[in-house]
Write a protein that holds these residues in place. Structure first.
Motif, short mmCIF file in Angstrom:
data_model
loop_
_atom_site.label_atom_id
_atom_site.label_comp_id
_atom_site.label_asym_id
_atom_site.label_seq_id
_atom_site.Cartn_x
_atom_site.Cartn_y
_atom_site.Cartn_z
N UNK A 271 0.81 -1.21 0.00
CA UNK A 271 0.00 0.00 0.00
C UNK A 271 0.85 1.26 0.00
N UNK A 272 2.06 1.19 0.47
CA UNK A 272 2.98 2.33 0.33
C UNK A 272 3.34 2.53 -1.13
N UNK A 273 3.41 1.44 -1.90
CA UNK A 273 3.76 1.52 -3.32
C UNK A 273 2.59 1.97 -4.21
N UNK A 274 1.40 1.45 -3.95
CA UNK A 274 0.28 1.75 -4.85
C UNK A 274 -0.49 3.00 -4.43
N UNK A 275 -0.17 3.55 -3.32
CA UNK A 275 -0.88 4.72 -2.83
C UNK A 275 -1.57 4.35 -1.54
N UNK A 276 -1.32 5.12 -0.51
CA UNK A 276 -1.82 4.70 0.80
C UNK A 276 -3.34 4.72 0.92
N UNK A 277 -4.03 5.61 0.19
CA UNK A 277 -5.49 5.70 0.32
C UNK A 277 -6.12 5.86 -1.05
N UNK A 278 -7.41 5.50 -1.14
CA UNK A 278 -8.12 5.51 -2.41
C UNK A 278 -9.38 6.35 -2.31
N UNK A 279 -9.82 6.85 -3.44
CA UNK A 279 -11.05 7.62 -3.52
C UNK A 279 -12.05 6.79 -4.32
N UNK A 280 -12.53 5.73 -3.70
CA UNK A 280 -13.49 4.84 -4.34
C UNK A 280 -12.82 3.82 -5.24
N UNK A 281 -13.61 3.28 -6.17
CA UNK A 281 -13.10 2.27 -7.10
C UNK A 281 -13.46 0.86 -6.67
N UNK A 282 -13.15 -0.07 -7.57
CA UNK A 282 -13.43 -1.50 -7.34
C UNK A 282 -12.13 -2.27 -7.40
N UNK A 283 -12.01 -3.30 -6.55
CA UNK A 283 -10.83 -4.15 -6.59
C UNK A 283 -11.24 -5.60 -6.80
N UNK A 284 -10.29 -6.37 -7.36
CA UNK A 284 -10.51 -7.79 -7.62
C UNK A 284 -9.29 -8.56 -7.16
N UNK A 285 -9.53 -9.58 -6.36
CA UNK A 285 -8.46 -10.49 -5.92
C UNK A 285 -8.88 -11.90 -6.32
N UNK B 124 -10.30 3.02 1.47
CA UNK B 124 -11.12 3.83 0.59
C UNK B 124 -11.66 3.18 -0.67
N UNK B 125 -11.26 1.95 -0.99
CA UNK B 125 -11.88 1.24 -2.12
C UNK B 125 -13.36 1.03 -1.78
N UNK B 126 -14.25 1.30 -2.73
CA UNK B 126 -15.68 1.20 -2.46
C UNK B 126 -16.19 -0.24 -2.41
N UNK B 127 -15.66 -1.07 -3.32
CA UNK B 127 -16.18 -2.44 -3.44
C UNK B 127 -15.04 -3.39 -3.78
N UNK B 128 -15.02 -4.52 -3.11
CA UNK B 128 -13.99 -5.53 -3.36
C UNK B 128 -14.65 -6.86 -3.70
#
Length: 183
Positions: A33-47, A63-67
């Motif tokens: 998270x230090x590399x990709x940006x410590x915080x997010x303003x919404x968005x969707x993630x997929x694992x 801060x990701x809205x939906x995972x």
């Protein structure tokens, strides 16, 4: 294991029982998270290889809205569900018991994802093939970020599909590679 930062900071997470799943350590998770940006303003993630769900839960905490979390092992799904319950915001999470291939087919046609976590078993590096399938299913948003956790033997290329290498760091035997989607 714990949630490091954000809305759920300090809450404990369970690991998947047994040796079939290798959890991402708190040290590696913090580095990611230090590399990709410590915080997010919404968005969707997929694992697609969610294991305990720690990376996705950390992302939503920040801060990701939906995972969407996918794993094919029953023990992992039970652990993910237990860990999601710790957030008290289960509506922000979709948990799918499935292989990565089947999940991509199932998600085809849905809203694209902004952040991808790729932490497949080290012996089964399917990242390039998975990205091609995600691209064919139009599941990659403009400027999406892809995080890949591998061992040093994986030797990922500088480009995967429309993703270009952005950052890479080694932590012992673990390599974190971050890509940005250029289309």
């Amino acid at each position: 294991m714990r949630i490091i930062s954000g809305d759920y900071r300090g809450r404990a997470l369970k690991a998947v029982p047994g040796s079939a799943t290798r959890p991402t350590t708190d040290k590696i998770k913090e580095a990611v998270f230090n590399l990709i940006g410590p915080y997010f303003d919404g968005g969707r993630s997929l694992d697609l290889y969610a294991g305990s769900g720690g990376l996705s839960i950390e992302g939503v905490s920040r801060g990701i809205e939906e995972a969407v979390l996918v794993d094919r092992q029953f023990a992992a799904i039970k652990t993910i569900q237990s860990n999601v319950a710790v957030t008290k915001e289960s509506e922000k999470f979709t948990v799918i018991k499935s292989s990565a291939d089947q999940a991509i087919q199932r998600l085809n046609g849905q809203q694209a994802f902004d952040l991808f976590y790729f932490d497949p078993p080290y012996a089964k590096q399917t990242i390039q093939a998975d990205v091609e399938k995600l691209s064919a299913a139009n599941l990659i948003a403009d400027n999406a970020i892809l995080m890949a956790e591998t061992d040093q033997e994986a030797q990922l290329p500088d480009q995967i599909g429309g993703f270009e290498l952005w950052k890479q760091r080694e932590y012992g035997i673990t390599v974190i590679t971050i890509y940005r989607f250029k289309g």
